[in-house]
Structure formats: structure tokens, C-alpha cells
Design a protein around this motif. Sequence first.
Motif, PDB file in Angstrom:
ATOM      1  N   ASP A 138       0.889  -1.262   0.219  1.00 39.25           N
ATOM      2  CA  ASP A 138       0.039   0.102  -0.039  1.00 39.25           C
ATOM      3  C   ASP A 138       1.114   1.044  -0.494  1.00 39.25           C
ATOM      4  OD1 ASP A 138      -1.707   1.998   0.728  1.00 39.25           O
ATOM      5  OD2 ASP A 138      -3.263   0.720   2.296  1.00 39.25           O
ATOM      6  N   GLU A 139       1.067   1.751  -1.328  1.00 37.96           N
ATOM      7  CA  GLU A 139       1.549   3.670  -1.280  1.00 37.96           C
ATOM      8  C   GLU A 139       1.535   4.669  -0.625  1.00 37.96           C
ATOM      9  OE1 GLU A 139       4.958   5.030  -1.738  1.00 37.96           O
ATOM     10  OE2 GLU A 139       4.864   2.846  -3.032  1.00 37.96           O
ATOM     11  N   LYS A 140       0.310   4.520  -0.489  1.00 37.33           N
ATOM     12  CA  LYS A 140      -0.486   5.880   0.908  1.00 37.33           C
ATOM     13  C   LYS A 140       0.336   5.419   2.010  1.00 37.33           C
ATOM     14  CE  LYS A 140      -4.316   7.743  -2.080  1.00 37.33           C
ATOM     15  NZ  LYS A 140      -5.502   8.075  -1.152  1.00 37.33           N
ATOM     16  N   LYS A 141      -0.215   3.711   1.904  1.00 37.06           N
ATOM     17  CA  LYS A 141      -0.329   4.002   3.988  1.00 37.06           C
ATOM     18  C   LYS A 141       1.463   3.322   3.610  1.00 37.06           C
ATOM     19  CE  LYS A 141      -4.636   3.078   5.186  1.00 37.06           C
ATOM     20  NZ  LYS A 141      -5.887   1.662   5.096  1.00 37.06           N
ATOM     21  N   LYS A 142       2.501   3.094   3.258  1.00 34.29           N
ATOM     22  CA  LYS A 142       3.538   2.612   3.156  1.00 34.29           C
ATOM     23  C   LYS A 142       3.828   1.145   4.042  1.00 34.29           C
ATOM     24  CE  LYS A 142       5.076   5.745   1.103  1.00 34.29           C
ATOM     25  NZ  LYS A 142       5.423   5.839  -0.348  1.00 34.29           N
ATOM     26  N   ARG A 143       2.712   0.463   3.931  1.00 30.23           N
ATOM     27  CA  ARG A 143       3.365  -1.255   3.953  1.00 30.23           C
ATOM     28  C   ARG A 143       2.209  -1.580   4.071  1.00 30.23           C
ATOM     29  NH1 ARG A 143      -1.470   0.771   8.975  1.00 30.23           N
ATOM     30  NH2 ARG A 143      -3.591   0.455   7.638  1.00 30.23           N
ATOM     31  N   ARG A 174       3.220   1.031  13.809  1.00 28.85           N
ATOM     32  CA  ARG A 174       3.673   0.151  12.073  1.00 28.85           C
ATOM     33  C   ARG A 174       5.444  -0.534  12.814  1.00 28.85           C
ATOM     34  NH1 ARG A 174       4.976   4.747   7.803  1.00 28.85           N
ATOM     35  NH2 ARG A 174       2.874   4.952   8.489  1.00 28.85           N
ATOM     36  N   ALA A 175       5.914   0.120  13.664  1.00 28.45           N
ATOM     37  CA  ALA A 175       7.132  -0.688  14.360  1.00 28.45           C
ATOM     38  C   ALA A 175       6.772  -2.181  14.537  1.00 28.45           C
ATOM     39  CB  ALA A 175       7.761  -0.159  15.192  1.00 28.45           C
ATOM     40  N   GLY A 176       5.878  -2.432  15.368  1.00 31.52           N
ATOM     41  CA  GLY A 176       4.983  -3.479  15.711  1.00 31.52           C
ATOM     42  C   GLY A 176       4.651  -4.804  14.803  1.00 31.52           C
ATOM     43  N   ASP A 179      -6.734  -2.324  16.382  1.00 34.03           N
ATOM     44  CA  ASP A 179      -5.210  -1.568  16.863  1.00 34.03           C
ATOM     45  C   ASP A 179      -4.642  -3.031  17.515  1.00 34.03           C
ATOM     46  OD1 ASP A 179      -3.052  -0.649  18.981  1.00 34.03           O
ATOM     47  OD2 ASP A 179      -4.783   0.097  19.448  1.00 34.03           O
ATOM     48  N   PRO A 180      -3.705  -3.449  16.583  1.00 37.58           N
ATOM     49  CA  PRO A 180      -2.635  -4.277  17.085  1.00 37.58           C
ATOM     50  C   PRO A 180      -2.491  -4.170  18.854  1.00 37.58           C
ATOM     51  CG  PRO A 180      -1.402  -3.641  15.670  1.00 37.58           C
ATOM     52  CD  PRO A 180      -2.607  -2.793  15.809  1.00 37.58           C
TER      53      PRO A 180
END
Length: 351
Positions: A108-113, A262-264, A332-333
Motif C-alpha cells: 500500500d503506497e499510501k500507508k507505506k505498508r 508500524r514498528a510492531g 489496533d494490534p
Amino acid sequence: MSAADALPEPDRAGDAPHPRETERLFGQEAAEAAFLEAWNGGRMHHGWLLTGPRGVGKATLAWRIARFLLCDPPAQTDSLDPPPDHPALPRIRALSEPGLMLLRRAWDEKKKRLQAQITVEEARKLGGFFAMSSGGRRVVIVDAADELNPNAANAILKLLEEPPAQATLLLVSHQPARLLPTIRSRCRVLRLAPLPHDALVAAIAQAGGDPAGAELAEGSVGAALALAEGGAEIYAELTALFARAPMDRARARKLAESCAGRAGTDRLQMVLDAVDRLLYRAARAGLLGPGDGAEAEVLARLSPHDAAARDWARLAQEIGDRAGHARAVNVDPVAIVWDALARIDAQARKT
């Protein structure tokens, strides 16, 4: 290296080689033999469902079959190994072979994930693929079919119902019970089993991993690699949480919050894998005893009899379903992990 080459691949396990780059498949001779029997007998099915636990070689087998089919296989053979100098091999490795399409979660280019599911937009690319490759054999690998959203799953079902000429669809599935029954019914199943110890150690070495995680890996290369890269510490923390009831809520909250942001993302998968491992081992302990592993005392408390084993098995399915749905809709994770821990705690208090 191009920007596209640098994007994370959802079907790669950590830093291990991608399945398309894995030369050997260990411990799955029965599945290979079943496919070759169909090929040699002229009974090739257009849809194949490769099932089994995560990390036992399903994707590696899918890529072996793809190489075999796209490298002019003889009518009779006893091996899936293609000719080592076949011109299609470098194209397959580079994902540039015209007769091959890999369907997986997109970036997902918008959300960068990576997207949480394989979307119908991705599945619709199959129409263009078959239109552009009208001649010769075509192979589609779906990794993993469990990640298809409902519309994408229906697109795959339509292909299975009306397969294009000389098309073979290889669907990798960790949990086939979650697939549409109509998809399952239109595929021939290749079941891959957990690897025996020697094959597991050899496969870990091929992936460049540390065999230290083999004991808890339950015959899974992917699990062994994750355990050696921090998964063992997460599992130890998880079992410590349930060493006595009730769980330490502050400690549980800390574990859940370690998956935030995002790091998680990678840590979330490792925590969910640890949860699945604990529930599986608790269910087994109620039937066969807790064994002599480091968590034996905890398992003995959680699952002292076969009735408890059934409860843990049901809970494993429930938590897996809830977590899968929650991830698909971007819950939410922290909430996903907390929900799993709270449900384990509630069950632990009953035993």
C-alpha cells in the motif's frame, strides 16, 4: 536494486531466502510423490491446494511445481527437478516469466505498508495475465489463499470453475477450513506434514538459520527461524504470564503494547504465533501429558485432563478466527493481543 525490489515480501519468512530461491525441499517426499503420480498418470488437476502448518515447505513445493511445469517436463518422470540450464529458470526467479503469476498481498503506497489481505484488485490482474499469455502452460501461485478477501476469493473460485486452457492454480493455505468450501471442493489437496527432526535441521541450515529453535518449532522451519530471532523470548514471556492465575495484567499490557504502531507489525505476528503455540501445546498436554520442556509445569496446570485439552483446542480456533478478522479490518494490534491474552486468562481460571 530498484525501489520495487526493496519492498518487503509478504510470502518471505524474515531474512530467509524466498521460497522461489530455495533449491531443496526437505521431508515432503510423500506430497511430491502424490503430485508426480498425478502427472505421470495423465490426471493433472487444474487446481491444487497445498495445506499444512506454517513453515513446513508449502510455498517451496509450490515453486518447485511451478518450475517443473514451466520447464518443458517430460510425460513420465520421477523428479520435480527441472533441467538446470533451462532458460525459464532465471525468469522464474526474477518473477519475469510470462507463464507465471504470483498473487500475494500488495504494498500500500499510501500507508507505506503491506495490505492486510489479497484484494480483488490484485485478483483481477489474473484476467490480464491469462489474456497476455494465451499460448503454452500458465501457472498461478496464490500465497496465501487464507489472505484472500471475499471478493478476491470469489474471483479465484470463478477461475477454478472455468479454468483457462493449460492453467494450473497452486493455492498455499495454512488454514484451509477458513477457505470457501467451493474452493476446497474444486482443488486437489496436497497435505504437507511437520518435518521430522533431521529434515527440520537440514532445512533450517539451508535457510541460514540457527537450529536452536528446533525443539519448540513443531516441525516447522518458519517457526524455528522465528524462535531463533526473538520468538523464543516472546514465548517464554507468554508462558510466564500464565504460570499462575490470574495473569499479571500490567505485564500482559506491556506485552500487548510492544506490538503497537508500524514498528510492531512483525512483533504482532510473533506474539500471535506464540499464542497459537501455547494453545496447541496446552491442548496436546491434556491428552499426552506436559512433556519435559521448560514450560511443562505451566502446561500441567493449564491442561490437567482431556476435557481441558478440548477447551484449549476450541479456544485456539476462536482466537485465531478473531485475530484474523481483526487484522483484516485494521484493528489496533494492542487490542488484538489484549483480546487473546484476556481469553486465555479466562480459560486458565476455569482449570
